[in-house]
Design a protein around this motif. Structure first.
Motif, PDB file in Angstrom:
ATOM      1  N   ARG A  21       0.678  13.289  77.185  1.00  0.00           N
ATOM      2  CA  ARG A  21       1.868  13.385  77.197  1.00  0.00           C
ATOM      3  C   ARG A  21       3.282  12.488  76.735  1.00  0.00           C
ATOM      4  O   ARG A  21       3.744  13.154  76.334  1.00  0.00           O
ATOM      5  N   ALA A  22       2.156  11.677  76.132  1.00  0.00           N
ATOM      6  CA  ALA A  22       3.325  10.667  75.279  1.00  0.00           C
ATOM      7  C   ALA A  22       2.993  11.533  74.151  1.00  0.00           C
ATOM      8  O   ALA A  22       4.465  11.652  73.562  1.00  0.00           O
ATOM      9  N   TYR A  81       6.040  14.607  68.379  1.00  0.00           N
ATOM     10  CA  TYR A  81       5.341  15.452  68.108  1.00  0.00           C
ATOM     11  C   TYR A  81       5.382  16.651  67.336  1.00  0.00           C
ATOM     12  O   TYR A  81       4.930  16.863  66.124  1.00  0.00           O
ATOM     13  N   ARG A  82       7.165  16.280  66.481  1.00  0.00           N
ATOM     14  CA  ARG A  82       7.196  17.175  65.345  1.00  0.00           C
ATOM     15  C   ARG A  82       6.471  16.777  64.284  1.00  0.00           C
ATOM     16  O   ARG A  82       6.551  17.601  63.440  1.00  0.00           O
ATOM     17  N   ALA A  96      -4.054  24.779  61.691  1.00  0.00           N
ATOM     18  CA  ALA A  96      -3.745  25.637  63.021  1.00  0.00           C
ATOM     19  C   ALA A  96      -2.801  24.637  62.579  1.00  0.00           C
ATOM     20  O   ALA A  96      -1.928  25.282  63.919  1.00  0.00           O
ATOM     21  N   HIS A  97      -1.902  23.758  62.185  1.00  0.00           N
ATOM     22  CA  HIS A  97      -1.168  23.342  62.542  1.00  0.00           C
ATOM     23  C   HIS A  97      -1.255  22.554  63.880  1.00  0.00           C
ATOM     24  O   HIS A  97       0.053  22.522  64.968  1.00  0.00           O
ATOM     25  N   THR A  98      -2.401  21.986  64.287  1.00  0.00           N
ATOM     26  CA  THR A  98      -2.374  21.748  66.399  1.00  0.00           C
ATOM     27  C   THR A  98      -2.852  20.383  65.307  1.00  0.00           C
ATOM     28  O   THR A  98      -3.938  19.967  65.446  1.00  0.00           O
ATOM     29  N   GLY A 154      -1.643  10.723  60.235  1.00  0.00           N
ATOM     30  CA  GLY A 154      -0.359  10.653  61.664  1.00  0.00           C
ATOM     31  C   GLY A 154      -0.605  12.182  62.136  1.00  0.00           C
ATOM     32  O   GLY A 154       0.146  12.528  61.920  1.00  0.00           O
ATOM     33  N   VAL A 155      -1.469  13.104  61.599  1.00  0.00           N
ATOM     34  CA  VAL A 155      -2.161  13.918  62.556  1.00  0.00           C
ATOM     35  C   VAL A 155      -1.800  13.664  63.821  1.00  0.00           C
ATOM     36  O   VAL A 155      -2.337  15.093  65.289  1.00  0.00           O
ATOM     37  N   GLY A 156      -2.058  13.090  64.960  1.00  0.00           N
ATOM     38  CA  GLY A 156      -1.674  12.627  66.393  1.00  0.00           C
ATOM     39  C   GLY A 156      -1.691  11.789  66.735  1.00  0.00           C
ATOM     40  O   GLY A 156      -1.481  10.388  66.193  1.00  0.00           O
TER      41      GLY A 156
END
Length: 321
Positions: A278-279, A287-288, A238-240, A258-260
């Protein structure tokens, strides 16, 4: 009901719904159901189906594939119930060394089973089907947990952290043994919402709306320690971006793609979790980058890429018959 499935299925309606009576009834019913059906191969999905599948495969002389999705004897629900765990361990020790074909979902579990019982255990990851890219555009300030509401999933920590994230809402999709306790815990939290069971199609839509997906299992034993939760792969499709526990398989996945972000074991407090959220979410460049990493990983971590390994294994099984 299971709708839109390209295969036949049968759901057994059992008299008993829990406890030893449930497993006894299920085992007997499954044995007879398999015995009267024609099959070229039987797949036993986890230890609680293995005995009837093994017996029928021996009686009929057909191959058996044992698909262990988790480290069943190390689940938190058994770790503190020594008598029940001993029963399942006895069964596993009797049957596992007799199995010719065994698969599991990651390298950590494969190594653990080989160390305990010897013999090869192959890895075939339980990946989701590749999905169409989700809608683009800014998502609402929504955090998501999807999955079972059971002991050790870190959901209590997520709920408590929402006191420090008033601008966000936490959506919890799923049911489970601790659901009522979780609802009680969140009573005074207006930004925590429970959805109960959500059908797969609707769950996909919900996941595509989230800014961040949680998978914060606690290290309550080898099963959670070596877990590869399906929801992490669903988030990626879901690109989340994800925030996961610092456990071997989940952390390795996040580091590799590197997905989170990863929540260290010594940072499992509501304040620290809120700060990590938040970070990641409120730093635009970071985030992008995580979203773009999800987009790339989704092209690799899907069933269309993984299924050839299972088909090759089936060919090997039948070639030995």
């Amino acid at each position: 009901p299971l709708t839109g499935r390209p295969y036949q299925w049968h759901r057994m309606r059992l008299v008993f719904q829990r406890g030893k009576a449930f497993y006894l009834e299920f085992t007997v019913r499954l044995f007879w159901a398999l015995l009267v059906r024609r099959a070229d191969l039987i797949t036993a999905n986890d230890l609680d189906t293995l005995l009837p599948c093994y017996l029928v495969s021996r009686l009929k002389g057909i191959p058996l594939l044992y698909d262990s999705h988790e480290y069943f004897t190390e689940v938190p629900e058994l770790v503190h119930r020594p008598r029940t765990r001993a029963m399942w361990l006895w069964l596993e020790r009797r049957l596992f060394p007799r199995l010719r074909w065994v698969i599991t979902v990651n390298d950590s579990l494969a190594r653990a089973y080989t160390a305990r019982y010897g013999g090869p255990v192959e890895v075939i990851r339980n990946l989701p089907l590749r999905q169409a890219p989700p809608p683009t555009g800014e998502r609402p300030a929504m955090l998501l947990y999807q999955g079972a509401l059971n002991l050790g999933r870190g959901i209590e920590l997520m709920i408590d952290a929402m006191a420090f994230l008033p601008a966000y809402r936490l959506e919890i999709a799923g049911r489970g043994d601790v659901e009522e306790a979780l609802r009680q815990r969140a009573q005074a939290m207006p930004n925590v919402h429970f959805h109960g069971f959500v059908p797969p199609e609707a769950l996909r839509d919900l996941t595509c709306q989230a800014r961040l997906g949680f998978s914060l299992e606690e290290d309550l034993g080898a099963n959670y320690r070596f877990a590869s939760p399906n929801k992490v792969y669903d988030y990626i499709q879901a690109h989340t971006p994800v925030l996961v526990s610092d456990l071997p398989e989940m952390a390795a996945l996040v580091r590799a793609h590197g997905v989170g972000d990863i929540l260290p074991a010594d940072a499992r407090t509501p304040q620290e979790l809120a700060q990590r959220v938040r970070a990641l979410v409120e730093e635009p460049a970071r985030y992008r980058a995580a979203v773009e990493a999800c987009q790339e990983a989704a092209q690799q971590l899907n069933w269309e890429q993984e299924r050839s390994r299972l088909l090759t294994l089936y060919e090997r099984v039948f070639s030995e018959q």
